[in-house]
Design an enzyme around this catalytic site. Structure first.
Site, PDB file in Angstrom:
ATOM      1  N   GLY A 147      29.184  75.698   2.207  1.00 60.95           N
ATOM      2  CA  GLY A 147      28.674  76.933   2.036  1.00 60.95           C
ATOM      3  C   GLY A 147      28.495  77.584   2.365  1.00 60.95           C
ATOM      4  O   GLY A 147      28.443  77.758   3.214  1.00 60.95           O
ATOM      5  N   ALA A 148      28.628  79.413   1.203  1.00 57.18           N
ATOM      6  CA  ALA A 148      27.865  80.574   1.771  1.00 57.18           C
ATOM      7  C   ALA A 148      26.729  81.588   1.189  1.00 57.18           C
ATOM      8  O   ALA A 148      27.271  82.249   0.542  1.00 57.18           O
ATOM      9  CB  ALA A 148      29.590  81.201   2.289  1.00 57.18           C
ATOM     10  N   GLY A 149      26.277  80.607   0.255  1.00 61.53           N
ATOM     11  CA  GLY A 149      24.897  81.306  -0.231  1.00 61.53           C
ATOM     12  C   GLY A 149      24.097  81.567   0.470  1.00 61.53           C
ATOM     13  O   GLY A 149      23.845  81.416   1.467  1.00 61.53           O
TER      14      GLY A 149
ATOM     15  N   MET B  52      21.070  69.538   1.812  1.00 60.29           N
ATOM     16  CA  MET B  52      20.237  69.827   1.419  1.00 60.29           C
ATOM     17  C   MET B  52      19.680  69.465  -0.570  1.00 60.29           C
ATOM     18  O   MET B  52      18.816  69.641  -1.212  1.00 60.29           O
ATOM     19  CB  MET B  52      20.323  71.595   1.349  1.00 60.29           C
ATOM     20  CG  MET B  52      20.166  72.352   2.133  1.00 60.29           C
ATOM     21  SD  MET B  52      20.489  73.694   2.402  1.00 60.29           S
ATOM     22  CE  MET B  52      20.588  74.357   4.467  1.00 60.29           C
TER      23      MET B  52
ATOM     24  N   LYS C 167      13.275  84.694  -4.800  1.00 55.21           N
ATOM     25  CA  LYS C 167      13.353  84.432  -3.453  1.00 55.21           C
ATOM     26  C   LYS C 167      13.617  86.310  -2.203  1.00 55.21           C
ATOM     27  O   LYS C 167      13.672  86.501  -1.616  1.00 55.21           O
ATOM     28  CB  LYS C 167      14.282  83.642  -2.408  1.00 55.21           C
ATOM     29  CG  LYS C 167      13.178  82.302  -2.750  1.00 55.21           C
ATOM     30  CD  LYS C 167      14.018  81.061  -1.875  1.00 55.21           C
ATOM     31  CE  LYS C 167      13.663  79.871  -1.738  1.00 55.21           C
ATOM     32  NZ  LYS C 167      14.538  78.811  -0.710  1.00 55.21           N
TER      33      LYS C 167
ATOM     34  N   ASP D 295      12.406  78.774   5.859  1.00 47.52           N
ATOM     35  CA  ASP D 295      13.424  77.461   5.374  1.00 47.52           C
ATOM     36  C   ASP D 295      14.958  76.772   6.336  1.00 47.52           C
ATOM     37  O   ASP D 295      14.948  76.536   7.063  1.00 47.52           O
ATOM     38  CB  ASP D 295      14.838  78.485   4.512  1.00 47.52           C
ATOM     39  CG  ASP D 295      14.243  77.861   2.866  1.00 47.52           C
ATOM     40  OD1 ASP D 295      12.659  77.079   3.235  1.00 47.52           O
ATOM     41  OD2 ASP D 295      14.595  79.105   2.177  1.00 47.52           O
TER      42      ASP D 295
ATOM     43  N   THR E 164      10.121  80.490  -4.420  1.00 46.00           N
ATOM     44  CA  THR E 164      11.238  79.539  -4.942  1.00 46.00           C
ATOM     45  C   THR E 164      12.278  80.189  -5.693  1.00 46.00           C
ATOM     46  O   THR E 164      11.491  81.288  -6.756  1.00 46.00           O
ATOM     47  CB  THR E 164      10.719  78.419  -5.373  1.00 46.00           C
ATOM     48  OG1 THR E 164      12.482  77.429  -5.160  1.00 46.00           O
ATOM     49  CG2 THR E 164      10.220  78.184  -6.552  1.00 46.00           C
TER      50      THR E 164
ATOM     51  N   SER F  46       6.280  70.225  -3.824  1.00 42.51           N
ATOM     52  CA  SER F  46       5.518  71.486  -3.188  1.00 42.51           C
ATOM     53  C   SER F  46       4.142  71.198  -3.696  1.00 42.51           C
ATOM     54  O   SER F  46       3.191  70.971  -2.507  1.00 42.51           O
ATOM     55  CB  SER F  46       5.412  72.793  -2.740  1.00 42.51           C
ATOM     56  OG  SER F  46       7.309  73.109  -2.422  1.00 42.51           O
TER      57      SER F  46
ATOM     58  N   SER G 183       8.436  70.876  -9.416  1.00 40.90           N
ATOM     59  CA  SER G 183       8.440  71.611  -7.625  1.00 40.90           C
ATOM     60  C   SER G 183       7.237  70.392  -6.603  1.00 40.90           C
ATOM     61  O   SER G 183       6.215  69.977  -7.905  1.00 40.90           O
ATOM     62  CB  SER G 183       7.463  72.688  -7.398  1.00 40.90           C
ATOM     63  OG  SER G 183       7.475  72.537  -6.150  1.00 40.90           O
TER      64      SER G 183
END
Ligand code: ATR
Length: 282
Positions: free
Chosen positions: A132-134, A228, A71, A107, A67, A22, A20
């Protein structure tokens, strides 16, 4: 960074987490803002999640990012879920408000922030194609529709998943025209040619793979493209878009946007301008 008896602790929980960006990004902003806090990576496996959330309360940890793969699973352990996170069905940021753990999802709002900074893009009245559809797609739809997008076409390999998303959100966003198309539908090129913004919310390209159909060649010259995916080498889709003269915002843009929004929630303070972006691009 100076650690003392009143240093606040923040972090990110995930499995894996070592990759990560972050911690470097958030600590750079914490230092620049002169805040007495530190942000750490916590490797948390699914069976440990409940204990870890309890420990946030016990140890007085100020907040964490959440993450993959936690989530959605984290929701039942929290005291309150913000409205947008509820609709999206996922939490990526937890704020500890005096022992009460509140779950947010930055997000979608982070996507809007990074679109604004990269392209000066405002969704109001715009046509958007979303690949996409997630889970990542849900956050994007909610944010873009709430911000007044005129239309969102969800294009997905499996039509059924895109239709389910549209079915779920259609009543909630009556001002936005929502449509589902299969990736192989012959109407896809027309939708792409009318789009002001293309968002790829799938992971296609992460390992150098391509979509089965041509995509960016149908886009207008002034279309914004947000992918993304972030890979160390630009994905085939990103390379093609750049060859065509389009500006591409890759997954780092969204990472920065969601991080800046999380910082704002934890510290009630705008993050120092550009610090996170510079750190991530380094
Ligand atoms: P996330 O939660 O990160 O969005 P996900 O829920 O696994 O991840 O969703 C992945 C998305 O990428 C799905 O829309 C998936 O399409 P399907 O619904 O048809 O599975 C899409 N996807 C994954 N691999 C793909 C590929 N090779 N070509 C096209 N779409 C792909």
């Amino acid at each position: 960074m100076h650690i003392d008896g009143s240093t606040k602790i923040l972090g990110i929980i995930g499995d894996p987490v070592a990759h990560s960006l972050s911690p470097a990004m958030q600590n750079a902003a914490i230092i620049a803002a002169g805040i007495n806090a530190v942000y750490l990576p916590f490797h948390v496996t699914p069976p440990e999640l409940g204990d870890v959330i309890a420990a946030i309360r016990t140890l007085g940890i100020l907040g964490v990012n959440v993450t993959v793969p936690h989530k959605e699973a984290v929701i039942p352990f929290l005291d309150e879920i913000d409205a947008a996170a509820k609709i999206i069905g996922a939490v990526n940021t937890i704020v500890n408000r005096n022992g009460r753990l509140v779950g947010y999802n930055t997000d979608g709002i982070g996507l809007l922030r990074s679109l604004r900074e990269t392209f000066s893009f405002q969704p109001a009245g715009k046509n958007i194609v979303l690949l996409g559809a997630g889970g990542a797609s849900r956050a994007a739809i909610v944010a873009l529709a709430e911000a007044g997008a005129a239309s969102i076409v969800v294009v997905n390999r499996t039509l059924r998943s895109a239709e389910q998303l549209i079915f779920e959100f259609a009543d909630r966003f009556p001002g936005c025209s929502l449509r589902a198309l299969s990736l192989s539908d012959e109407g896809v090129p027309d939708c792409l040619s009318e789009a002001h913004l293309l968002v790829n919310s799938t992971a296609v390209g992460l390992h150098g793979e391509s979509f089965d159909i041509s995509i960016v060649e149908h886009l207008r010259a002034d279309a914004a493209f947000c992918d993304m995916v972030y890979a160390s080498v630009a994905t085939p889709l990103q390379q093609e878009a750049r060859r065509q003269g389009l500006t591409v915002m890759d997954g780092r843009g969204m990472l920065v946007g969601q991080g800046e929004e999380a910082f704002l929630l934890w510290f009630d303070l705008a993050p120092p301008d550009q610090i996170m972006r510079k750190q991530v691009l380094k």
